[in-house]
Design an enzyme around this catalytic site. Structure first.
Site, mmCIF file in Angstrom:
data_model
loop_
_atom_site.group_PDB
_atom_site.id
_atom_site.type_symbol
_atom_site.label_atom_id
_atom_site.label_comp_id
_atom_site.label_asym_id
_atom_site.label_seq_id
_atom_site.Cartn_x
_atom_site.Cartn_y
_atom_site.Cartn_z
ATOM 1 N NE ARG A 224 -4.332 -1.323 0.078
ATOM 2 C CZ ARG A 224 -4.532 -2.366 -0.750
ATOM 3 N NH1 ARG A 224 -3.625 -2.710 -1.631
ATOM 4 N NH2 ARG A 224 -5.673 -3.050 -0.700
ATOM 5 C CD GLU A 252 -3.163 3.488 -5.229
ATOM 6 O OE1 GLU A 252 -1.979 3.161 -4.975
ATOM 7 O OE2 GLU A 252 -4.089 2.682 -5.315
ATOM 8 C CG HIS A 269 -3.490 -0.499 -6.371
ATOM 9 N ND1 HIS A 269 -3.940 0.098 -5.214
ATOM 10 C CD2 HIS A 269 -3.535 -1.835 -6.115
ATOM 11 C CE1 HIS A 269 -4.231 -0.814 -4.330
ATOM 12 N NE2 HIS A 269 -4.003 -2.005 -4.862
HETATM 13 N N1 LIG Z 1 -0.696 -3.964 -5.342
HETATM 14 C C1 LIG Z 1 -1.710 -4.803 -5.370
HETATM 15 O O1 LIG Z 1 -2.382 -4.958 -6.380
HETATM 16 C C2 LIG Z 1 -2.036 -5.594 -4.150
HETATM 17 C C3 LIG Z 1 -1.666 -5.159 -2.911
HETATM 18 N N2 LIG Z 1 -1.956 -5.916 -1.800
HETATM 19 C C4 LIG Z 1 -1.514 -5.409 -0.495
HETATM 20 O O2 LIG Z 1 -0.561 -6.318 0.016
HETATM 21 C C5 LIG Z 1 -0.791 -6.478 1.407
HETATM 22 C C6 LIG Z 1 -0.264 -7.820 1.857
HETATM 23 O O3 LIG Z 1 -1.038 -8.862 1.308
HETATM 24 P P1 LIG Z 1 -1.015 -10.314 1.965
HETATM 25 O O4 LIG Z 1 0.376 -10.800 2.067
HETATM 26 O O5 LIG Z 1 -1.961 -11.154 1.222
HETATM 27 O O6 LIG Z 1 -1.570 -9.983 3.388
HETATM 28 P P2 LIG Z 1 -1.400 -10.858 4.705
HETATM 29 O O7 LIG Z 1 -2.319 -10.271 5.706
HETATM 30 O O8 LIG Z 1 -1.484 -12.295 4.382
HETATM 31 O O9 LIG Z 1 0.114 -10.561 5.137
HETATM 32 C C7 LIG Z 1 0.578 -9.326 5.567
HETATM 33 C C8 LIG Z 1 1.838 -9.579 6.371
HETATM 34 O O10 LIG Z 1 2.397 -8.311 6.714
HETATM 35 C C9 LIG Z 1 2.865 -8.433 8.043
HETATM 36 N N3 LIG Z 1 3.031 -7.141 8.699
HETATM 37 C C10 LIG Z 1 2.117 -6.410 9.376
HETATM 38 N N4 LIG Z 1 2.691 -5.314 9.887
HETATM 39 C C11 LIG Z 1 4.001 -5.349 9.539
HETATM 40 C C12 LIG Z 1 5.102 -4.498 9.780
HETATM 41 N N5 LIG Z 1 5.002 -3.396 10.531
HETATM 42 N N6 LIG Z 1 6.294 -4.833 9.244
HETATM 43 C C13 LIG Z 1 6.436 -5.957 8.500
HETATM 44 N N7 LIG Z 1 5.419 -6.810 8.257
HETATM 45 C C14 LIG Z 1 4.210 -6.502 8.755
HETATM 46 C C15 LIG Z 1 1.821 -9.305 8.735
HETATM 47 O O11 LIG Z 1 2.311 -9.871 9.926
HETATM 48 C C16 LIG Z 1 1.536 -10.326 7.663
HETATM 49 O O12 LIG Z 1 2.364 -11.467 7.771
HETATM 50 C C17 LIG Z 1 -2.318 -6.345 1.554
HETATM 51 O O13 LIG Z 1 -2.673 -5.920 2.835
HETATM 52 C C18 LIG Z 1 -2.653 -5.318 0.513
HETATM 53 O O14 LIG Z 1 -2.661 -4.040 1.109
HETATM 54 C C19 LIG Z 1 -2.585 -7.128 -1.908
HETATM 55 C C20 LIG Z 1 -2.973 -7.591 -3.126
HETATM 56 C C21 LIG Z 1 -2.778 -6.850 -4.340
HETATM 57 O O1 LIG Z 2 -6.502 -7.166 -3.128
HETATM 58 C C1 LIG Z 2 -5.996 -6.068 -2.795
HETATM 59 O O2 LIG Z 2 -5.729 -5.777 -1.628
HETATM 60 C C2 LIG Z 2 -5.696 -5.078 -3.834
HETATM 61 O O3 LIG Z 2 -4.882 -4.218 -3.667
HETATM 62 C C3 LIG Z 2 -6.472 -5.197 -5.090
HETATM 63 O O4 LIG Z 2 -5.815 -5.973 -6.027
HETATM 64 C C4 LIG Z 2 -6.763 -3.834 -5.627
HETATM 65 O O5 LIG Z 2 -7.679 -3.907 -6.668
HETATM 66 P P1 LIG Z 2 -9.100 -3.162 -6.609
HETATM 67 O O6 LIG Z 2 -9.855 -3.803 -5.524
HETATM 68 O O7 LIG Z 2 -8.885 -1.734 -6.286
HETATM 69 O O8 LIG Z 2 -9.673 -3.381 -7.959
#
Ligand SMILES: NC(=O)C1=CN([C@@H]2O[C@H](COP(=O)(O)OP(=O)(O)OC[C@H]3O[C@@H](n4cnc5c(N)ncnc54)[C@H](O)[C@@H]3O)[C@@H](O)[C@H]2O)C=CC1
Ligand SMILES: O=C(O)C(=O)[C@H](O)COP(=O)(O)O
Length: 390
Positions: A224, A252, A269
């Site tokens: 993020r 963003e 994104h």
């Molecule tokens: N750019 C994109 O299109 C996408 C972005 N995302 C973002 O990626 C993030 C992570 O996704 P997942 O791995 O599936 O989530 P998740 O919840 O499975 O893992 C997040 C990890 O970050 C760790 N974490 C929390 N605070 C932290 C800190 N201060 N320092 C280091 N690590 C910390 C947690 O302990 C956890 O292991 C989501 O929350 C979302 O915001 C997710 C999917 C798509």
């Molecule tokens: O799953 C997340 O978390 C993401 O960041 C999504 O991939 C973002 O896509 P939209 O939900 O904004 O289409």
């Protein structure tokens, strides 16, 4: 519990596969632009299905009949979950739905660095900040490829220590990771002190942290945007010899032209925007809503078969070179960078243009959906480890 049907469902217009999965439960199915959704749009809604661009909170839902909120995303920073729980409104999201897509996007960035700078990323130290579904999968993939990885995830480290399950990853502190990594990949969620205490991530990477990075190191953010402070990042890119690739942006959906020009690759994104990731996000919400409504899940749509790539048409200098070219054939981050650069108006990309890039984003498949033919024997192992099917 008796079965519920005849639901009035409002869904983000950019959520795919909604009709086949939800129409059986619906009295009405209304599609709305998620960014500009208002309370008035929900005065006759039982169910709200959103993506990451809708802030779901008391302002949006007070006085509406909404009883179920679903977000087809991994991230939940746009949802006031505590308020929903207080109101007795059910909430579900889609953990992990597009995690593989993000990992493949990171590999496509690595491939770009290899092809553009001959950077042998597999011989470098790669630090991963946040090792949950996304970061954890990335670390596993990198380890399979024999890459030295460092992992910073204090909440996970503490939990595993408490539960006596430490050992799978060698956790390091943030400063150590920043000092020792040639490439830093950020996959932490956006959290604030009220919910995450000392582990809150908003503004986690500022001037002090950036100053620790090695000269010439790469910072890649697909978590993020607000986890990195914009001013210090801009200064570091302007004055220090570090480089950045951003999929998510500090302010963003507004992106400053100055920051855009300072990063090497840019995208709106979309790291999670594989067809598989979007399909799985909607399906996970369909499962949750059908379970909540005590109804059987219909058989939803299938994704089309993935592409076949003929290795004979790509440079076969080395297995790594062939791998980078094949990864680029599925997704080239440079295409997104050009689209971003062409979207600048005045001194920034306006929010509606950023959203339009996302809405019209070309279809993209994950590496595992692609089958590669005519692979030279010496490249088979590397391509399999990257994630291709041979
Ligand atoms: N750019 C994109 O299109 C996408 C972005 N995302 C973002 O990626 C993030 C992570 O996704 P997942 O791995 O599936 O989530 P998740 O919840 O499975 O893992 C997040 C990890 O970050 C760790 N974490 C929390 N605070 C932290 C800190 N201060 N320092 C280091 N690590 C910390 C947690 O302990 C956890 O292991 C989501 O929350 C979302 O915001 C997710 C999917 C798509
Ligand atoms: O799953 C997340 O978390 C993401 O960041 C999504 O991939 C973002 O896509 P939209 O939900 O904004 O289409």
């Amino acid at each position: 519990m008796s079965a519920v049907s005849g639901l009035r469902i409002v869904a983000d217009e950019n959520m795919p596969h909604v009709e086949p999965w939800f129409s059986g439960l619906a009295h009405s199915l209304t599609r709305k632009p998620g960014r500009t959704l208002t309370r008035d749009d929900l005065m006759d809604a039982d169910v709200l299905l959103v993506r990451s661009v809708t802030q779901v909170n008391a302002d949006l839902l007070t006085g509406t009949p909404v009883r179920f909120v679903g977000s087809a995303t991994i991230g939940t920073d746009h949802i006031d979950q505590a308020w929903l729980a207080e109101q007795g409104i059910a909430f579900h999201h889609a953990p992990g739905c597009n995690a593989q897509s993000v990992v493949d996007w990171v590999l496509s960035v690595f491939a770009r660095l290899h092809l553009d700078f001959e950077l042998p990323w597999w011989q470098r130290t790669i630090g991963v900040i946040g090792a949950g579904n996304v970061g954890g999968k990335l670390v596993d993939r990198l380890k399979t490829l024999g890459v030295r990885t460092l992992v910073c995830d204090p909440p996970r480290a503490e939990r595993e220590e408490r539960e006596g399950t430490l050992g799978q990853d060698d956790f390091v502190g943030l400063n150590t990771l920043l000092q020792a990594s040639d490439i830093v990949c950020m996959h932490a969620p956006l959290t604030r002190p009220g919910e995450a205490g000392q582990h809150a991530t908003e503004g986690l990477i500022g001037a002090d942290q950036l100053a620790l990075m090695k000269p010439g190191a790469w910072l890649i953010n697909a978590g993020r945007g607000p986890v990195i402070q914009e001013g210090p990042l801009q200064s570091a890119l302007d004055t220090q010899c570090i480089h950045a690739v951003l999929d998510v942006w500090p302010d963003e959906p507004r992106v400053s032209e100055r920051l855009l020009n300072a990063v090497y690759q840019a995208s709106p994104h979309v790291a999670g925007y594989s067809q598989e990731g979007k399909w799985t996000g909607t399906r996970m919400l369909a499962e949750a809503l059908h379970h909540w409504a005590n109804q059987p899940l219909p058989s939803g749509p299938d994704l089309p078969q993935g592409p076949t790539l003929n290795a004979a048409f790509f440079s076969q200098d080395t297995p790594e070179h062939l791998g980078s070219e094949l990864v680029q054939a599925l997704h080239d981050p440079a295409r997104d960078t050009v689209a971003m650069q062409q979207s600048v108006q005045g001194d920034h990309i306006p929010p509606h243009t950023f959203d339009a890039l996302r809405k019209e984003y070309p279809k993209r498949r994950e590496l595992a959906a692609a089958e590669v033919s005519n692979v030279p024997a010496e490249a088979e192992d590397w391509l399999r480890k990257l994630g291709f099917r041979l």
